[in-house]
Design an enzyme around this catalytic site. Structure first.
Site, PDB file in Angstrom:
ATOM      1  N   GLU A 162     -38.521  14.428  21.534  1.00 43.80           N
ATOM      2  CA  GLU A 162     -39.491  15.391  21.013  1.00 43.80           C
ATOM      3  C   GLU A 162     -39.298  16.778  21.635  1.00 43.80           C
ATOM      4  O   GLU A 162     -39.518  17.794  20.975  1.00 43.80           O
ATOM      5  CB  GLU A 162     -40.919  14.892  21.257  1.00 43.80           C
ATOM      6  CG  GLU A 162     -41.249  13.572  20.571  1.00 43.80           C
ATOM      7  CD  GLU A 162     -41.007  13.599  19.071  1.00 43.80           C
ATOM      8  OE1 GLU A 162     -41.106  14.690  18.461  1.00 43.80           O
ATOM      9  OE2 GLU A 162     -40.677  12.541  18.519  1.00 43.80           O
TER      10      GLU A 162
ATOM     11  N   HIS B 252     -36.842  18.719  19.545  1.00 47.22           N
ATOM     12  CA  HIS B 252     -37.471  19.425  18.421  1.00 47.22           C
ATOM     13  C   HIS B 252     -38.231  20.654  18.920  1.00 47.22           C
ATOM     14  O   HIS B 252     -38.139  21.750  18.336  1.00 47.22           O
ATOM     15  CB  HIS B 252     -38.461  18.493  17.703  1.00 47.22           C
ATOM     16  CG  HIS B 252     -37.827  17.331  17.011  1.00 47.22           C
ATOM     17  ND1 HIS B 252     -36.777  17.468  16.134  1.00 47.22           N
ATOM     18  CD2 HIS B 252     -38.115  15.997  17.052  1.00 47.22           C
ATOM     19  CE1 HIS B 252     -36.443  16.275  15.662  1.00 47.22           C
ATOM     20  NE2 HIS B 252     -37.234  15.367  16.210  1.00 47.22           N
TER      21      HIS B 252
END
Length: 405
Positions: free
Chosen positions: A27, A30
């Site tokens: 994550e 991203h």
């Protein structure tokens, strides 16, 4: 009760630690790419469900930890649905709302109005971060511990085994397997275990001369503390290494990065080979693991690292190294899975964006919705299949049968 707590400490805690590390890095991949392109982000979450920890930073991003630590997500401002790929009507509605509330200039802060190439890089940032994590871990290990070359020799050749039928002899030094150098017994096992009923080419050194042999591994059910009960290819040859033939290689930082990249590529290649054999019908897919299998592996690694007589500090260091290596391998797997062209995964988003780049318009809403449903169904089937494998490896059905017999 104490035994139950011990099982949790051995299996559940290491599994959650490793999974949380891998998901967090994914994550963050991203997140940091989105930050680089000045995308407005509402939330960075690890885990699902009610928050056990939550705070908002000065940029307005909510950093959140959910009570169910089995995943994570980055929520961009303006996300309209779970797929984060609105169609033209959705984009028009979002554009109108943003312009009415914040003005036209604010559109530059929103993910959905960034150029398609930037959105593709943001999506790819998660899997890329997983591969980077693996390379960083392997680099650290190669830098600190170096690499060991332990040439595998055939200890003995039991009668009736595939190895005996192929012409192996005791004391043969295995030099190559399918054209690749055999630096250790693991190099041999890796190829043989994934080659059930498929000829494997060997080059061995015998009395100083190279000898070429071909053997067909037989699928055999085996069981160990890490993997549980699995069916893999075997040729029936116990392997040993002479102490005087073991060599250690020390890498400088640049060499360590290269070795780490090769190790990561090797894990990816093994994964692709195994999946190819599944789709071609040569493997059953029994080695695919779900959450239970990963927890079993983490528990097995924990048990191996902490067994025996040694100072607690040494056991802790050994456990940390083994779990980090396990995290690197798991990270490669998660990165690869997320690149699969399934709509609910990063790879599916990349397919949608590739279409948008060519067609100059987003995928139609009905197509996205259908793809999203198919993707969920595929993931659910894959998870059920992997969980079925896990239960079989753990001998749960045999255990339940014993209870009711």
């Amino acid at each position: 009760m104490l035994n139950f707590v011990g099982q949790i400490l051995i299996y559940v805690v290491p599994f959650l630690l490793v999974l949380t590390l891998v998901v967090t890095i994914h994550e963050l991949g991203h997140y940091w790419v989105a930050r680089a392109f000045k995308v407005k982000i509402d939330r960075f979450a690890i885990g699902f469900g009610r928050a056990v920890f939550s705070r908002q930073d000065r940029r307005g991003v909510e950093w959140r930890v959910g009570w169910l630590p089995l995943g994570g997500y980055v929520k961009f401002a303006g996300d309209l649905d779970a797929s984060s790929v609105p169609d033209q009507a959705g984009l028009a509605e979002l554009r109108g709302r943003i312009e009415a509330e914040q003005g036209s200039a604010a559109l530059n802060d929103y993910y959905h109005f960034k150029p398609v190439w930037q959105r593709m890089l943001i999506v790819a940032g998660g899997p890329f971060a997983n591969f980077v994590l693996a390379i960083v871990v392997f680099t650290a290990m190669f830098s600190l511990l170096g690499d060991q070359i332990a040439p595998p020799r055939v200890a003995e050749v039991p009668a009736g085994t595939p190895g005996a039928a192929a012409g192996f002899r005791a004391n043969d030094l295995i030099v190559e397997v399918n054209g690749r150098p055999a630096r250790s017994a693991q190099d041999v096992i890796r190829v043989v275990s994934l080659s059930s009923n498929t000829p494997v080419a060997f080059v061995v050194e015998r009395d100083g001369q190279p000898v070429e042999l071909t053997v067909v591994p037989v699928r055999t059910v085996t069981e160990d503390a890490v993997s549980g009960r699995v069916a893999i290819g075997k040729i029936g040859l116990p392997l040993v290494t002479r102490r005087d033939e073991v060599r250690f290689i020390r890498y400088n930082p640049i060499e360590a990065v290269g070795a780490a990249a090769r190790q990561t590529a090797s894990v990816l290649e093994t994964t692709l080979t195994y999946l190819g054999r599944i789709f071609s019908g040569r493997e059953s897919g029994a080695l695919l693991n779900g959450p239970l299998g990963i927890a079993k592996a983490a528990g097995g690694i924990t048990a191996q690292a902490t067994e025996g007589e040694a100072p607690a500090s040494l056991k802790a260091a050994n456990l940390a190294l083994m779990l980090l290596q396990f995290a690197a391998i798991l990270s490669i797997g998660i990165g690869f899975i997320n690149l699969m062209p399934i709509p609910v995964l990063d790879g599916g988003h990349l397919v949608f964006y590739a279409y948008e780049a060519v067609a100059r318009k987003p995928v139609a809403a009905r197509v996205q919705e259908a793809g999203y449903r198919v993707g969920l169904a595929l993931l659910a089937c894959l998870m059920l299949f992997a969980t079925w494998n896990d239960l079989q490896k753990l001998n749960l059905f045999k255990f339940l049968g014993g209870l009711v017999s």
